[in-house]
Design an enzyme around this catalytic site. Structure first.
Site, short mmCIF file in Angstrom:
data_model
loop_
_atom_site.label_atom_id
_atom_site.label_comp_id
_atom_site.label_asym_id
_atom_site.label_seq_id
_atom_site.Cartn_x
_atom_site.Cartn_y
_atom_site.Cartn_z
N SER A 1 -11.89 -1.72 1.77
CA SER A 1 -12.12 -0.39 1.19
C SER A 1 -11.14 0.63 1.73
O SER A 1 -10.93 0.74 2.94
CB SER A 1 -13.52 0.12 1.56
OG SER A 1 -14.49 -0.68 1.02
N HIS B 1 -11.12 0.74 -4.29
CA HIS B 1 -10.54 -0.59 -4.53
C HIS B 1 -9.72 -0.52 -5.80
O HIS B 1 -10.23 -0.25 -6.87
CB HIS B 1 -11.66 -1.63 -4.66
CG HIS B 1 -12.34 -1.93 -3.38
ND1 HIS B 1 -11.95 -2.96 -2.55
CD2 HIS B 1 -13.36 -1.32 -2.75
CE1 HIS B 1 -12.71 -2.97 -1.49
NE2 HIS B 1 -13.57 -1.99 -1.58
N HIS C 1 -17.69 -7.44 -4.21
CA HIS C 1 -18.71 -7.53 -3.16
C HIS C 1 -19.99 -8.16 -3.69
O HIS C 1 -20.32 -8.02 -4.87
CB HIS C 1 -19.06 -6.13 -2.64
CG HIS C 1 -17.90 -5.38 -2.09
ND1 HIS C 1 -17.00 -4.72 -2.89
CD2 HIS C 1 -17.49 -5.20 -0.82
CE1 HIS C 1 -16.08 -4.15 -2.12
NE2 HIS C 1 -16.34 -4.43 -0.87
N TYR D 1 -22.81 -7.02 -3.20
CA TYR D 1 -23.74 -5.95 -3.60
C TYR D 1 -23.47 -5.40 -4.99
O TYR D 1 -24.26 -4.60 -5.50
CB TYR D 1 -23.78 -4.83 -2.56
CG TYR D 1 -22.49 -4.05 -2.35
CD1 TYR D 1 -22.03 -3.15 -3.29
CD2 TYR D 1 -21.77 -4.20 -1.17
CE1 TYR D 1 -20.87 -2.42 -3.08
CE2 TYR D 1 -20.61 -3.49 -0.95
CZ TYR D 1 -20.17 -2.60 -1.91
OH TYR D 1 -19.02 -1.89 -1.70
N GLU D 2 -22.38 -5.84 -5.61
CA GLU D 2 -22.14 -5.41 -7.00
C GLU D 2 -22.98 -6.21 -7.98
O GLU D 2 -22.99 -5.92 -9.18
CB GLU D 2 -20.65 -5.53 -7.34
CG GLU D 2 -19.80 -4.57 -6.54
CD GLU D 2 -18.32 -4.74 -6.82
OE1 GLU D 2 -17.88 -4.36 -7.91
OE2 GLU D 2 -17.61 -5.27 -5.96
N ALA E 1 -13.03 -2.73 5.95
CA ALA E 1 -13.47 -1.51 6.63
C ALA E 1 -14.86 -1.82 7.16
O ALA E 1 -15.70 -2.34 6.42
CB ALA E 1 -13.52 -0.36 5.63
N MET F 1 -19.78 -5.37 4.87
CA MET F 1 -20.44 -5.90 3.67
C MET F 1 -19.55 -6.89 2.93
O MET F 1 -19.67 -7.05 1.72
CB MET F 1 -20.80 -4.75 2.73
CG MET F 1 -21.62 -3.65 3.38
SD MET F 1 -21.92 -2.31 2.24
CE MET F 1 -22.46 -1.02 3.37
N SER F 2 -18.65 -7.53 3.63
CA SER F 2 -17.69 -8.39 2.94
C SER F 2 -17.26 -9.54 3.84
O SER F 2 -17.94 -9.85 4.82
CB SER F 2 -16.46 -7.57 2.52
OG SER F 2 -15.73 -7.17 3.67
N ASN G 1 -16.11 3.84 11.18
CA ASN G 1 -17.20 4.64 11.73
C ASN G 1 -17.80 3.86 12.90
O ASN G 1 -17.60 2.65 12.99
CB ASN G 1 -18.26 4.93 10.66
CG ASN G 1 -18.77 3.67 9.99
OD1 ASN G 1 -18.00 2.96 9.32
ND2 ASN G 1 -20.02 3.36 10.19
N HIS H 1 -19.68 6.67 2.18
CA HIS H 1 -18.57 5.92 1.58
C HIS H 1 -17.27 6.74 1.69
O HIS H 1 -16.20 6.19 1.96
CB HIS H 1 -18.90 5.59 0.12
CG HIS H 1 -17.96 4.62 -0.52
ND1 HIS H 1 -17.65 3.39 0.03
CD2 HIS H 1 -17.23 4.69 -1.67
CE1 HIS H 1 -16.79 2.75 -0.74
NE2 HIS H 1 -16.51 3.52 -1.79
N1 HPA Z 1 -21.81 -0.79 7.98
C1 HPA Z 1 -21.57 -1.65 6.99
N2 HPA Z 1 -20.45 -1.64 6.28
C2 HPA Z 1 -19.51 -0.74 6.59
C3 HPA Z 1 -19.70 0.20 7.62
C4 HPA Z 1 -20.92 0.17 8.35
O1 HPA Z 1 -21.17 0.97 9.27
N3 HPA Z 1 -18.58 0.97 7.66
C5 HPA Z 1 -17.75 0.50 6.70
N4 HPA Z 1 -18.32 -0.54 6.05
#
Ligand code: HPA
Length: 270
Positions: A35, A66, A88, A90-91, A118, A209-210, A233, A245
């Site tokens: 991302s 993306h 992903h 989650y899509e 990310a 998430m990937s 983060n 996001h």
């Molecule tokens: N958690 C899950 N997925 C992420 C995060 C997170 O803190 N930051 C970027 N992708």
């Protein structure tokens, strides 16, 4: 470089033929961008861009940040196929769509996969913007059914040789490179404080998430994998102010330069 076995011809054959026609045969390396990292390919010079929407069978990703294109380029002196934009779990697409790009890269002949993402850093010593070498993974979601065998080993999926080269590259480029286990979950929700505590107890230092299914697909096809997480983060108690996001994309844009530098220097050493 090692070449993977031809294990999945039918599933991606039309896409493979199309990219061969466009002159993208026989890459040394495939790079999957996470991302906000699509600026990775800006400034790489001589690139050949094929939008995913032109490629037969390529699943559509609708997630902002993306770009959605295969980019052929030279990186660190190696013929490189960049998958800019990923699908992903989650899509809600079929699980094998998540691994389509990696299976395509394997089919085209890539021997190395550099997978980036990310993610959230869950070690109190980490800072936003740090890069983390993925030492190993925990698949809290796992989707690929298109595997060459019904069971296979994941030990050693992240190549020790590539990790060593990446550490050398980081020293050379004066980039602080963290290291640790990545846990990949289904998403699209960011973690609760309880889930972060769980992930830390399980030994993870980054959550996202990937990545995990793509690495399964790549390892099972014989590709050597290097994983680099950009920590966008640090969602720890006391420092937690709600991950968004936009925050992830912004940190991705800022971190892309160091990532290109690290990856290209690593590839030069292959
Ligand atoms: N958690 C899950 N997925 C992420 C995060 C997170 O803190 N930051 C970027 N992708």
């Amino acid at each position: 470089m090692t070449r993977p076995r031809d294990t999945d011809f039918a599933a991606v054959s039309a896409a493979t033929r199309m990219l061969l026609d466009r002159g993208l045969a026989d890459p040394d390396v495939a790079v999957v961008l996470g991302s906000g990292l699509s600026s990775f390919v800006d400034g790489l010079g001589d690139v050949l861009v094929v939008p995913y929407s032109d490629i037969p069978g390529f699943p559509r990703t609708a997630v902002s940040g993306h770009r959605g294109a295969v980019v052929g380029c030279t990186l660190g002196g190696k013929r490189t196929l960049v998958l800019s934009g990923r699908v992903h779990h989650y899509e809600g697409l079929p699980p094998d769509d998540v691994t389509f790009g990696v299976r395509l890269a394997a089919q085209l002949g890539a021997g190395v996969l550099v997978i980036t993402n990310a993610s959230g850093g869950i070690d109190p010593g980490f800072d936003v913007g740090d890069l983390m070498l993925i030492s190993d993974q925990i698949a809290a979601v796992s989707g690929s059914r298109k595997l060459p065998q019904s069971t296979f080993r994941m030990a050693g999926a992240y190549s020790e040789r590539l990790k060593a080269l990446a550490r050398e590259a980081a020293t050379d480029r004066k980039i602080r490179l963290r290291e640790g286990v990545y846990m990949g979950s289904l998403g699209p929700t960011y973690e609760t404080p309880a889930e972060i505590r769980m992930a830390r107890l399980m030994g993870a230092r980054a959550v996202g998430m990937s990545t995990v299914s793509e690495v399964q697909a790549a390892h099972s096809r014989g590709l050597d994998v290097l994983g680099i997480a950009l920590l966008t983060n640090v969602p720890l108690p006391g420092r937690f102010h709600g991950t968004t996001h936009e925050e992830v994309l912004e940190a991705g844009r800022r971190g892309a330069g160091a990532l290109v530098s690290l990856v290209s220097n690593t590839l030069e050493r292959l």
